[in-house]
Scaffold this active site. Structure first.
Site, mmCIF file in Angstrom:
data_model
loop_
_atom_site.group_PDB
_atom_site.id
_atom_site.type_symbol
_atom_site.label_atom_id
_atom_site.label_comp_id
_atom_site.label_asym_id
_atom_site.label_seq_id
_atom_site.Cartn_x
_atom_site.Cartn_y
_atom_site.Cartn_z
ATOM 1 N N ASP A 1 -1.750 2.048 2.525
ATOM 2 C CA ASP A 1 -0.672 1.475 3.336
ATOM 3 C C ASP A 1 0.267 0.629 2.475
ATOM 4 O OD1 ASP A 1 0.755 1.040 5.654
ATOM 5 O OD2 ASP A 1 -0.542 -0.575 6.373
ATOM 6 N N GLY A 2 1.503 0.518 2.914
ATOM 7 C CA GLY A 2 2.459 -0.373 2.251
ATOM 8 C C GLY A 2 3.530 0.338 1.441
ATOM 9 N N HIS B 1 6.747 6.459 -0.740
ATOM 10 C CA HIS B 1 5.767 7.550 -0.632
ATOM 11 C C HIS B 1 5.682 8.304 -1.956
ATOM 12 C CE1 HIS B 1 5.583 6.554 3.513
ATOM 13 N NE2 HIS B 1 6.701 7.156 3.890
ATOM 14 N N GLU C 1 -0.627 9.397 14.795
ATOM 15 C CA GLU C 1 0.449 8.526 15.292
ATOM 16 C C GLU C 1 1.692 8.551 14.376
ATOM 17 O OE1 GLU C 1 -2.792 7.330 15.106
ATOM 18 O OE2 GLU C 1 -3.224 7.299 17.264
ATOM 19 N N ASN C 2 1.524 9.019 13.156
ATOM 20 C CA ASN C 2 2.657 8.989 12.210
ATOM 21 C C ASN C 2 3.778 9.969 12.565
ATOM 22 O OD1 ASN C 2 0.532 8.202 9.347
ATOM 23 N ND2 ASN C 2 1.805 6.809 10.550
ATOM 24 N N ARG D 1 -8.329 -1.168 2.544
ATOM 25 C CA ARG D 1 -6.982 -1.053 3.087
ATOM 26 C C ARG D 1 -6.041 -1.850 2.206
ATOM 27 N NH1 ARG D 1 -4.616 -0.242 9.023
ATOM 28 N NH2 ARG D 1 -2.432 -0.162 8.412
HETATM 29 C C1 IPE Z 1 -2.207 3.984 8.683
HETATM 30 O O1 IPE Z 1 -1.063 3.345 8.286
HETATM 31 C C2 IPE Z 1 -2.059 5.462 8.488
HETATM 32 C C3 IPE Z 1 -2.081 5.923 7.106
HETATM 33 C C4 IPE Z 1 -2.273 5.174 6.074
HETATM 34 C C5 IPE Z 1 -1.869 7.329 6.936
HETATM 35 P P1 IPE Z 1 0.105 2.986 9.325
HETATM 36 O O2 IPE Z 1 1.132 2.267 8.557
HETATM 37 O O3 IPE Z 1 0.507 4.210 10.043
HETATM 38 O O4 IPE Z 1 -0.663 2.036 10.341
HETATM 39 P P2 IPE Z 1 -0.090 0.904 11.307
HETATM 40 O O5 IPE Z 1 1.024 1.519 12.077
HETATM 41 O O6 IPE Z 1 0.375 -0.216 10.444
HETATM 42 O O7 IPE Z 1 -1.267 0.513 12.136
HETATM 43 C C1 IPE Z 2 1.597 4.263 4.175
HETATM 44 O O1 IPE Z 2 2.713 3.463 3.974
HETATM 45 C C2 IPE Z 2 1.919 5.735 4.194
HETATM 46 C C3 IPE Z 2 1.742 6.362 5.507
HETATM 47 C C4 IPE Z 2 1.331 5.788 6.578
HETATM 48 C C5 IPE Z 2 2.067 7.761 5.594
HETATM 49 P P1 IPE Z 2 3.689 3.067 5.173
HETATM 50 O O2 IPE Z 2 4.763 4.104 5.245
HETATM 51 O O3 IPE Z 2 2.932 2.848 6.410
HETATM 52 O O4 IPE Z 2 4.278 1.724 4.603
HETATM 53 P P2 IPE Z 2 4.556 0.384 5.412
HETATM 54 O O5 IPE Z 2 3.297 0.022 6.120
HETATM 55 O O6 IPE Z 2 5.687 0.664 6.345
HETATM 56 O O7 IPE Z 2 4.923 -0.618 4.344
HETATM 57 MG MG MG Z 3 2.072 1.204 7.212
#
Ligand code: IPE
Ligand code: IPE
Ligand code: MG
Length: 263
Positions: A37-38, A54, A84-85, A201
């Site tokens: 994440d992030g 990404h 959910e993505n 995480r």
């Molecule tokens: C969790 O991250 C899903 C993945 C890492 C693929 P998200 O960024 O989607 O989760 P939330 O929305 O912060 O809970």
């Molecule tokens: C994780 O990074 C990648 C996926 C969930 C696919 P994010 O895209 O959720 O990055 P933040 O949480 O918005 O920083």
């Molecule tokens: Mg995220």
């Protein structure tokens, strides 16, 4: 898969070497699962579009896969795309899928050479046909490998996995009275694999976001402020070291040598 394997790629005298030497190789987590994440925040800090985060995250994936395999971790599961993505903008989703395809194409021979078995977990049949084709290629090409199992969680949701497992259990004809936890877990996407011992995480969020809900029942959780594109070997070594200091009790009490010998 040992200290020698990991030291082979660490510059002598570096902080990573000191960390690697502190590891207990008899007490490694069998299964490490990571919520990557992030990426978006990494890009925002640089005034870049989210997709650049990404893109940069791929280097972290490469580093973590190699480090895990060298350490001798048996199963590595990376959460790449949740059910959910799909709520994200279409362009972002498309780029994520494109990056995934590119990753498989670029890394497949390296994964294969390193005896890594690649698997995809999630509702894979709902992904676009071209993505499914590349995933199938990766899975087939590495199916006979006997080293680390690398699961990529795609269109994955912990709740949908449990629903899918219930459907598969019912279709299998197993009698409800015979269904117990070990049998039920064979119907999960991760059937036959050990549960994660360590759940990592990145980016500081204190939530599980629908990841491996059944399997993380007793996982040790380690959250780092590091954003996924910055995550490297050192972060993984730190996580494993922290894991090795935990006292896992599984609801019982700490077994002292005295108590064990008194049995
Ligand atoms: C969790 O991250 C899903 C993945 C890492 C693929 P998200 O960024 O989607 O989760 P939330 O929305 O912060 O809970
Ligand atoms: C994780 O990074 C990648 C996926 C969930 C696919 P994010 O895209 O959720 O990055 P933040 O949480 O918005 O920083
Ligand atoms: Mg995220």
């Amino acid at each position: 898969m040992s200290l020698d394997q990991i030291l082979a790629v660490i510059p002598p005298g570096s902080p990573d070497e000191a960390l690697a030497r502190q590891l207990n190789f008899d007490q490694l987590p069998s299964h490490v699962a990571i919520i990557m994440d992030g990426n978006g925040r990494w890009a925002a800090r640089r005034h870049l579009p989210r997709v650049e985060g990404h893109r940069a995250g791929i280097d972290a994936v490469r580093d973590v896969v190699e480090t895990s395999a060298r350490l001798g971790i048996k199963v590595l599961t990376l959460y790449a795309f949740s059910v959910e993505n799909w709520k994200r903008p279409k362009a972002e989703v498309n780029t994520l899928m494109l990056l995934l395809k590119r990753y498989i194409r670029a890394e497949l021979s390296t994964l294969d050479r390193n005896n890594i078995r690649f698997r995809a977990i999630g509702r894979i049949d709902e992904l676009a046909p071209d993505v499914q084709a590349d995933l199938a290629l990766g899975v087939e090409r590495t199916a006979a490998n006997t080293g680390m199992l690398f699961n990529i969680a795609l269109n994955y949701g912990g709740r949908s996995e449990i629903v899918d497992a219930v459907r598969r259990a019912m279709a299998s004809g197993v009698a409800p009275a015979d269904l117990d936890e070990p049998i039920f877990s064979t119907f999960l996407y991760t059937g036959g694999q050990p549960d994660p011992d360590l759940l990592i995480r990145t980016s500081g969020e204190m939530r599980v976001s629908n990841f491996l809900l059944w399997q993380i029942a007793y996982a040790e959780i380690w959250v780092t402020e590091t954003l996924w594109p910055d995550f490297r070997r050192r972060d993984l070594l730190e996580a494993v070291l922290a894991y090795q200091k935990r006292d896992r009790r599984y609801g019982g009490i700490k077994a002292s040598p005295v108590a064990l010998s008194a049995k």
